[in-house]
Scaffold this motif. Structure first.
Motif, PDB file in Angstrom:
ATOM      1  N   ILE A 871      29.418  43.145  25.600  1.00 11.81           N
ATOM      2  CA  ILE A 871      30.083  42.145  26.436  1.00 11.81           C
ATOM      3  C   ILE A 871      31.585  42.376  26.365  1.00 11.81           C
ATOM      4  CG2 ILE A 871      30.447  39.693  26.856  1.00 11.81           C
ATOM      5  CD1 ILE A 871      27.613  40.629  27.363  1.00 11.81           C
ATOM      6  N   ALA A 872      32.229  42.274  27.511  1.00 12.96           N
ATOM      7  CA  ALA A 872      33.683  42.423  27.572  1.00 12.96           C
ATOM      8  C   ALA A 872      34.247  41.446  28.591  1.00 12.96           C
ATOM      9  CB  ALA A 872      34.072  43.853  27.936  1.00 12.96           C
ATOM     10  N   GLN A 873      35.481  41.037  28.365  1.00 10.01           N
ATOM     11  CA  GLN A 873      36.213  40.220  29.332  1.00 10.01           C
ATOM     12  C   GLN A 873      37.163  41.124  30.098  1.00 10.01           C
ATOM     13  OE1 GLN A 873      38.881  37.256  27.731  1.00 10.01           O
ATOM     14  NE2 GLN A 873      38.823  36.029  29.606  1.00 10.01           N
ATOM     15  N   VAL A 874      37.070  41.096  31.421  1.00  4.53           N
ATOM     16  CA  VAL A 874      37.908  41.954  32.256  1.00  4.53           C
ATOM     17  C   VAL A 874      39.260  41.288  32.448  1.00  4.53           C
ATOM     18  CG1 VAL A 874      38.121  43.151  34.455  1.00  4.53           C
ATOM     19  CG2 VAL A 874      35.872  42.843  33.427  1.00  4.53           C
ATOM     20  N   LEU A 875      40.320  42.012  32.128  1.00  7.79           N
ATOM     21  CA  LEU A 875      41.677  41.491  32.311  1.00  7.79           C
ATOM     22  C   LEU A 875      42.260  41.896  33.651  1.00  7.79           C
ATOM     23  CD1 LEU A 875      43.079  42.077  28.726  1.00  7.79           C
ATOM     24  CD2 LEU A 875      41.819  40.117  29.629  1.00  7.79           C
ATOM     25  N   THR A 876      41.895  43.068  34.140  1.00 10.56           N
ATOM     26  CA  THR A 876      42.299  43.484  35.481  1.00 10.56           C
ATOM     27  C   THR A 876      41.558  44.757  35.840  1.00 10.56           C
ATOM     28  OG1 THR A 876      44.190  43.787  36.963  1.00 10.56           O
ATOM     29  CG2 THR A 876      44.236  45.018  34.906  1.00 10.56           C
ATOM     30  N   PHE A 877      41.522  45.065  37.119  1.00  7.96           N
ATOM     31  CA  PHE A 877      41.017  46.337  37.636  1.00  7.96           C
ATOM     32  C   PHE A 877      42.191  47.139  38.173  1.00  7.96           C
ATOM     33  CE2 PHE A 877      37.339  43.460  38.237  1.00  7.96           C
ATOM     34  CZ  PHE A 877      36.361  44.188  37.579  1.00  7.96           C
ATOM     35  N   PHE A 878      42.142  48.441  37.990  1.00  4.63           N
ATOM     36  CA  PHE A 878      43.141  49.298  38.625  1.00  4.63           C
ATOM     37  C   PHE A 878      42.538  50.678  38.853  1.00  4.63           C
ATOM     38  CE2 PHE A 878      43.708  50.232  34.151  1.00  4.63           C
ATOM     39  CZ  PHE A 878      44.043  51.580  34.098  1.00  4.63           C
ATOM     40  N   SER A 879      43.176  51.458  39.700  1.00  8.88           N
ATOM     41  CA  SER A 879      42.703  52.813  39.976  1.00  8.88           C
ATOM     42  C   SER A 879      43.901  53.724  40.154  1.00  8.88           C
ATOM     43  CB  SER A 879      41.819  52.841  41.226  1.00  8.88           C
ATOM     44  OG  SER A 879      42.576  52.620  42.388  1.00  8.88           O
ATOM     45  N   PHE A 880      43.680  55.012  39.909  1.00 13.20           N
ATOM     46  CA  PHE A 880      44.725  56.014  40.113  1.00 13.20           C
ATOM     47  C   PHE A 880      44.053  57.349  40.390  1.00 13.20           C
ATOM     48  CE2 PHE A 880      43.758  55.878  35.609  1.00 13.20           C
ATOM     49  CZ  PHE A 880      43.642  57.221  35.247  1.00 13.20           C
ATOM     50  N   ARG A 881      44.840  58.291  40.874  1.00 14.69           N
ATOM     51  CA  ARG A 881      44.328  59.623  41.198  1.00 14.69           C
ATOM     52  C   ARG A 881      45.037  60.654  40.312  1.00 14.69           C
ATOM     53  NH1 ARG A 881      41.514  61.740  45.383  1.00 14.69           N
ATOM     54  NH2 ARG A 881      41.602  59.748  46.490  1.00 14.69           N
ATOM     55  N   LEU A 882      44.236  61.527  39.691  1.00 14.83           N
ATOM     56  CA  LEU A 882      44.767  62.580  38.838  1.00 14.83           C
ATOM     57  C   LEU A 882      43.981  63.859  39.078  1.00 14.83           C
ATOM     58  CD1 LEU A 882      46.669  63.404  36.471  1.00 14.83           C
ATOM     59  CD2 LEU A 882      44.822  62.736  34.910  1.00 14.83           C
ATOM     60  N   ARG A 883      44.707  64.929  39.401  1.00 13.25           N
ATOM     61  CA  ARG A 883      44.092  66.242  39.646  1.00 13.25           C
ATOM     62  C   ARG A 883      43.014  66.165  40.732  1.00 13.25           C
ATOM     63  NH1 ARG A 883      43.126  68.038  33.285  1.00 13.25           N
ATOM     64  NH2 ARG A 883      45.291  67.707  32.607  1.00 13.25           N
ATOM     65  N   GLY A 884      43.305  65.363  41.751  1.00 13.59           N
ATOM     66  CA  GLY A 884      42.398  65.256  42.890  1.00 13.59           C
ATOM     67  C   GLY A 884      41.208  64.347  42.665  1.00 13.59           C
ATOM     68  N   VAL A 885      41.117  63.674  41.519  1.00 13.47           N
ATOM     69  CA  VAL A 885      39.990  62.790  41.208  1.00 13.47           C
ATOM     70  C   VAL A 885      40.508  61.363  41.100  1.00 13.47           C
ATOM     71  CG1 VAL A 885      38.156  62.234  39.577  1.00 13.47           C
ATOM     72  CG2 VAL A 885      38.777  64.632  39.993  1.00 13.47           C
ATOM     73  N   ARG A 886      39.810  60.432  41.783  1.00 14.97           N
ATOM     74  CA  ARG A 886      40.193  59.021  41.680  1.00 14.97           C
ATOM     75  C   ARG A 886      39.429  58.377  40.536  1.00 14.97           C
ATOM     76  NH1 ARG A 886      42.779  55.404  44.471  1.00 14.97           N
ATOM     77  NH2 ARG A 886      43.106  56.827  46.226  1.00 14.97           N
ATOM     78  N   TYR A 887      40.132  57.636  39.712  1.00 14.13           N
ATOM     79  CA  TYR A 887      39.552  56.966  38.560  1.00 14.13           C
ATOM     80  C   TYR A 887      39.666  55.447  38.754  1.00 14.13           C
ATOM     81  CZ  TYR A 887      39.685  61.492  36.226  1.00 14.13           C
ATOM     82  OH  TYR A 887      39.479  62.816  35.892  1.00 14.13           O
ATOM     83  N   PRO A 888      38.571  54.760  39.060  1.00  9.38           N
ATOM     84  CA  PRO A 888      38.587  53.288  39.094  1.00  9.38           C
ATOM     85  C   PRO A 888      38.333  52.754  37.685  1.00  9.38           C
ATOM     86  CG  PRO A 888      36.491  54.103  39.891  1.00  9.38           C
ATOM     87  CD  PRO A 888      37.295  55.316  39.535  1.00  9.38           C
ATOM     88  N   CYS A 889      39.203  51.899  37.206  1.00  6.26           N
ATOM     89  CA  CYS A 889      39.169  51.478  35.805  1.00  6.26           C
ATOM     90  C   CYS A 889      39.210  49.962  35.685  1.00  6.26           C
ATOM     91  CB  CYS A 889      40.359  52.055  35.036  1.00  6.26           C
ATOM     92  SG  CYS A 889      40.669  53.796  35.329  1.00  6.26           S
ATOM     93  N   ALA A 890      38.952  49.530  34.467  1.00  7.96           N
ATOM     94  CA  ALA A 890      39.093  48.119  34.120  1.00  7.96           C
ATOM     95  C   ALA A 890      39.695  48.031  32.731  1.00  7.96           C
ATOM     96  CB  ALA A 890      37.744  47.412  34.147  1.00  7.96           C
ATOM     97  N   VAL A 891      40.644  47.131  32.578  1.00  7.34           N
ATOM     98  CA  VAL A 891      41.180  46.814  31.259  1.00  7.34           C
ATOM     99  C   VAL A 891      40.354  45.657  30.714  1.00  7.34           C
ATOM    100  CG1 VAL A 891      43.205  46.143  29.923  1.00  7.34           C
ATOM    101  CG2 VAL A 891      43.480  47.516  31.991  1.00  7.34           C
TER     102      VAL A 891
END
Length: 976
Positions: A871-891
């Motif tokens: 179980i985790a509490q999500v603080l925010t979602f963000f995404s970025f692109r590195l070396r042509g790959v998009r990374y959708p993330c969550a803190v």
């Protein structure tokens, strides 16, 4: 082989566990499992495919590791009736990877035929559903006219004067623009166009009933001389319209079947035709050889009084609904024209002086049964002799009708079964001790008792009323005691839960603590309920549970949060009784119920009966002989009989009240409203039938505007363009709390099973770290990138130094919402059982307070249940692109599980916030690891909750939480 010999062979095979027959003509081998069947087919009946043959495409599995769904790739009608063994069931493998197989009834096989009833050769294509042209909008002139009519009458329910005003404004604008034509001059023309629609046109009829018995010379009661009108539509035509509806042609079961898991031959029940009742009815029907090859169509009925207003006048109605057992449960629950109003029954009324007299009560019950018998009479010939009906797939088939289950609450069941109130309509248990083991009621037994016993004996010893005859006695193969369906809403949710258990808790507190202290505790329970954190789809109780009018949705919502709220204020046996009851409730509400599930249901019921004794030993209640609670003991039998109970719940008919009764009443003038309501229902049916017809012919793809633009494009391709078009632009901006100087448009991007939504800004990691108060966020991103770029590397080959790890210093996109999509057919869901919910991480939810939802994170996909998730509490979602790959993330902020098993009293796992030293344990994870939302409820303990604590505080101030597996059905399936 003779039919008798074949039947004996079939029964011997079933008794020996041989469930799968070889389907090749002349081969009488049977097998226990799919492995033996496959080996036999490969050795004795090999199939040599053409080098270019196309095999069955694979079907993607559900994203849920704990749930599955099955699709029927086969056509049960492709199997001919074998002359050697006519009673041999046909077996077909269904579902992804052939995980399931079905044994279909061998004789009522729903074989296609022509208009005259002659069976067609296998593989004969059906005739086209319609011979109309693809641009024939009759009786409408165009798609625009139909869409406008459907919007004004169905969706917006626009009053007549508002339609006239809108059409007047529209006509003025068209004339001003140089056009000389309008769609409709007024509402009368619009209504006439609907009335001219031939599709879905089933006329309303009426008949009158009155008392015909002996009338006294003096003191005549008003009800003896009054006449009562009953309005109805021919149920045979209604049923045929459902069968011919192409909208759910692929969601209809044409044969009774028994479904098994391929791996262990475990039987399961889902839709109505998977139950034993449909199979046994098919056995009885098929005793007549003329019915072989027909389709069995059970007619499901339901009735329930409803009140449209508390004002004066006639504001209560008695609608009668009909459906068919062939449509799958998801179709019936979503209606989709698979539940139709077929009548409005009479409700005799009289003066208070005569209302409680035996004569009036008997007359009122007799009117009910006589009316049902008359309304359904046109179905009776088709119950013994097949009729030819066209189905939604275009084929004609012979059909045999039958009276199916009747959906009714307990008061209605008493009326239907002709029994005394407080007795059970299903079994012969005495009203003083309903939980004693006894025989089931039956039509044959009731008739024998009435023949042999007097009125007083029947009333006191058997709870029967011999002066009444159930309407089912007028129809073949119909037994009202057998046909009464389980009622989740009134028996379980409103009855056993709200009216019994919740009320008993209050009585226990009053009896144990006295009125003053009990009120303090009840106020604390209300504060606990109000302090529950928000969750997608969870109804809020800001003032607790004290409100006058309870709805079914209120009771369902309270079930999800009540158990943690009372813990600490009641004995553990009360908590355990609630746990057992909730587990029973969630198990029987499953979309698919297996043999294992039935064992779990029985275990939950046994535990509930054991722990509820605390209410009797404390003097809270004197008896458990309560019909609605007693009905729980019949659920296992009813599941085997009719399939999953959620397809026959009275919530289906109650929700139909809104569209069929309440909304048409509100659209009426209130004066003699019933006639206007009937006309509204008829017009709604015509519009629904027209929409299905147009959609089937491919005429409703896209929108009105897109279809017009496509037509204009085709014209422009033939002629030189005289104008230029510009693409439509939408420029909506939102302010960002992270970096307000850089507003950005609303944005959404699809990421695996999670969709990130509402892009708030584009900023950099340090700015986000300051907003979240996580100084080492950049290091967490580095750690995340290391795990993503070196997923399977040897640990010695992974960079360990901070400066050696991959870094990202560019701009990121910050999101405050995400949409998770997963398979949850037992909950309110869309097509195919897929459910969509939003995970919120808003810093100012509804401009009031921060909302940071919790989620299930899959940490070990090979381990089922909570042991494979955190179980985790999500603080925010963000995404970025590195070396042509998009990374959708969550803190996220992690929680730790407490122990290796759920809490034995509540059945829920407990978690607490995780720490690294003195600091909260944060991480950056990929959104693909997030399964769905999780609901945490504090472990309140025995202390009173301060009134200042609100729902947005509890995740920050409490240190121990329950993972609420009762938040919805899907959570119940995965949080174990």
């Amino acid at each position: 082989m003779s039919q008798t010999g074949s039947q004996g062979s079939y029964l011997r095979h079933q008794a020996s566990g041989l469930c799968i027959p070889c389907t090749k003509p002349g081969c009488n081998r049977w097998f226990k499992n799919r492995s033996g069947y496959t080996q036999h087919m490969n050795a004795k009946h090999p199939i040599f495919l053409h080098p270019h043959a196309v095999t069955q495409a694979s079907v993607p599995c559900s994203p849920s590791p704990a749930l599955s769904f099955d699709l029927d790739f086969g056509d049960a009608n492709d199997t001919d009736l074998g002359p050697e063994d006519p009673l041999q069931p046909t077996a077909q493998f269904v579902g992804p990877g052939d995980r399931l197989y079905r044994n279909y009834h061998p004789l009522l096989s729903a074989r296609p035929c022509d208009r005259e009833g002659n069976f067609l050769p296998r593989g004969t294509p059906p005739p086209p559903l319609s011979d109309k042209a693809s641009d024939d909008w009759t009786p409408y002139k165009s798609r625009v006219e139909f869409e406008l009519t459907d919007y004004l009458f169905t969706k917006n329910q626009t009053p007549m004067h508002s339609i006239d005003q809108l059409l007047n404004i529209w006509a003025a604008s068209l004339i001003e623009g140089g056009s000389k034509t309008t769609l409709f001059p007024d509402h009368r023309a619009l209504y006439k166009t609907i009335d001219d629609t031939p599709l879905g046109d089933i006329k309303w009829q009426s008949f009158s009933v009155k008392y015909t018995g002996e009338i006294p010379e003096q003191g005549v009661a008003p009800w003896m001389t009054d006449t009562y009108d009953v309005w109805f539509r021919d149920p045979r035509n209604v049923v045929n319209n459902m069968l011919s509806n192409p909208d759910y042609a692929m969601e209809i079961d044409l044969q009774p079947y028994r479904e098994y898991a391929t791996e262990n031959d475990e039987r399961q029940w889902q839709d109505f035709m998977s139950g034993d009742w449909a199979w046994s009815q098919a056995d009885k029907i098929s005793e007549d050889p003329d019915t072989h090859g027909s389709a069995f169509v059970p007619v499901i009925l339901g009735s329930d009084k409803t009140t449209v207003s508390v004002a004066t006048g006639q504001n209560d109605y008695y609608p009668l609904y009909a459906s068919i057992g062939n449509v799958q449960n998801t179709v019936r629950r979503a209606h989709r024209n698979a539940v139709a109003v077929v009548g409005f029954l009479a409700m005799p009324k009289t003066t208070k002086q005569h209302a409680e007299t035996p004569g009036f009560r008997s007359f009122r019950r007799q009117i009910f049964h006589s009316s049902l018998s008359f309304i359904l009479k046109n179905l009776k010939p088709g119950m013994t002799k097949p009729e030819i009906v066209r189905f939604g797939d275009g084929h004609y088939r012979r059909v045999i009708y039958g009276l199916g289950p009747y959906i009714a609450d307990y008061e209605e069941q008493v009326l239907l079964a002709c029994i005394v109130r407080n007795w059970c309509a299903k079994c012969l248990s005495h009203s003083d001790d309903l939980d004693e083991i006894s025989l089931l009621r039956s039509r044959t037994h009731a008739d024998a008792l009435i023949e042999e016993c007097d009125f007083d004996t029947l009333w006191k010893e058997y709870g029967l009323i011999n002066v009444l005859v159930p309407f089912t006695n007028d129809f073949p193969r119909a037994d009202i005691h057998e046909l009464l369906a389980p009622d989740l809403l009134h028996q379980i949710i409103k009855g056993a839960y709200k009216d019994h258990l919740v009320t008993w808790v209050e009585k226990y507190l009053l009896r144990t603590h006295g009125k003053m202290q009990a009120n303090i505790i009840l106020d604390d329970i209300d504060r606990r309920i109000a302090a529950v954190p928000p969750f997608p789809g969870l109804r809020r109780f800001p003032q607790g549970r004290h409100f006058k009018q309870w709805t079914g949705d209120d009771s369902k919502a309270l079930m999800k949060v009540y158990l943690p709220a009372i813990e600490g204020h009641v004995p553990l046996d009360v908590v355990r009784a609630f746990r057992a009851f909730l587990e029973f409730c969630y198990l029987v509400r499953r979309n698919v119920i297996t043999e294992k599930s039935l064992g779990e249901i029985q275990d939950a019921l046994t535990r509930f009966h054991h722990y509820r004794e605390i209410f009797k030993t404390t003097g809270t209640v004197l008896t458990f002989s309560l019909p609605r609670q007693h009905a729980m003991s019949h659920y296992i039998y009813l599941i085997r009989l009719f399939g999953a109970p959620n397809g026959l719940c009275s919530s289906i008919t109650e929700s139909k009240h809104i569209k069929a009764v309440k909304e048409p009443w509100r659209r009426s003038s209130r004066y003699k409203a019933l006639g206007q309501m009937l006309l509204t229902n008829q017009r709604l049916d015509k519009l629904a039938a027209s929409r299905v017809d147009f959609r089937t012919r491919g005429m409703l793809s896209g929108t009105c505007l897109s279809s017009i633009l496509a037509a204009l494009d085709s014209v422009r391709s033939l002629h030189k363009p005289m104008w230029k078009s510009r693409p439509m632009q939408i420029n909506t901006t939102l302010s960002c709390p992270v970096c307000p100087e850089a507003p950005a448009p609303v944005y959404s991007t699809r990421m695996s099973a999670l969709t990130l939504r509402i892009l708030m800004c584009q900023c950099r990691i340090p700015a986000l770290a300051n907003e979240l108060h996580i100084p080492d966020l950049a290091e967490l991103v580095q750690q995340f990138l290391t795990e993503q770029l070196y997923p399977n590397k040897d640990p010695t080959q992974i960079p360990t130094g901070i400066m050696d790890r991959p870094r990202y210093d560019g701009r990121i996109r910050v999101f405050h919402s995400a949409a998770s999509t997963f398979f949850a057919p037992s909950d309110l869901s869309g097509t195919g059982g897929m459910k969509r919910e939003h995970i919120r991480v808003s810093p100012r939810w509804r401009n009031e307070y921060a909302r940071k939802d919790c989620v299930f994170v899959i940490t070990d996909p090979n381990v089922p249940g909570m042991r494979g998730m955190d179980i985790a509490q999500v603080l925010t979602f963000f995404s970025f692109r590195l070396r042509g790959v998009r990374y959708p993330c969550a803190v996220v902020r992690w929680f730790n599980r407490i122990g290796d098993t759920p809490d034995e009293d509540t059945g829920m796992w407990m978690v607490s916030p995780s720490f690294n030293g003195n600091h909260a344990h944060y991480a950056v994870i990929h959104v693909e690891a997030i399964f769905r939302s999780a609901h945490l409820i504090p472990v309140y303990g025995t202390e009173l909750l301060p009134s200042l604590v609100k729902s947005h505080h509890v995740l920050d101030i409490f240190t121990l939480f329950y993972v609420n597996k009762y938040a919805d059905h899907h959570a119940f399936e995965i949080a174990w």
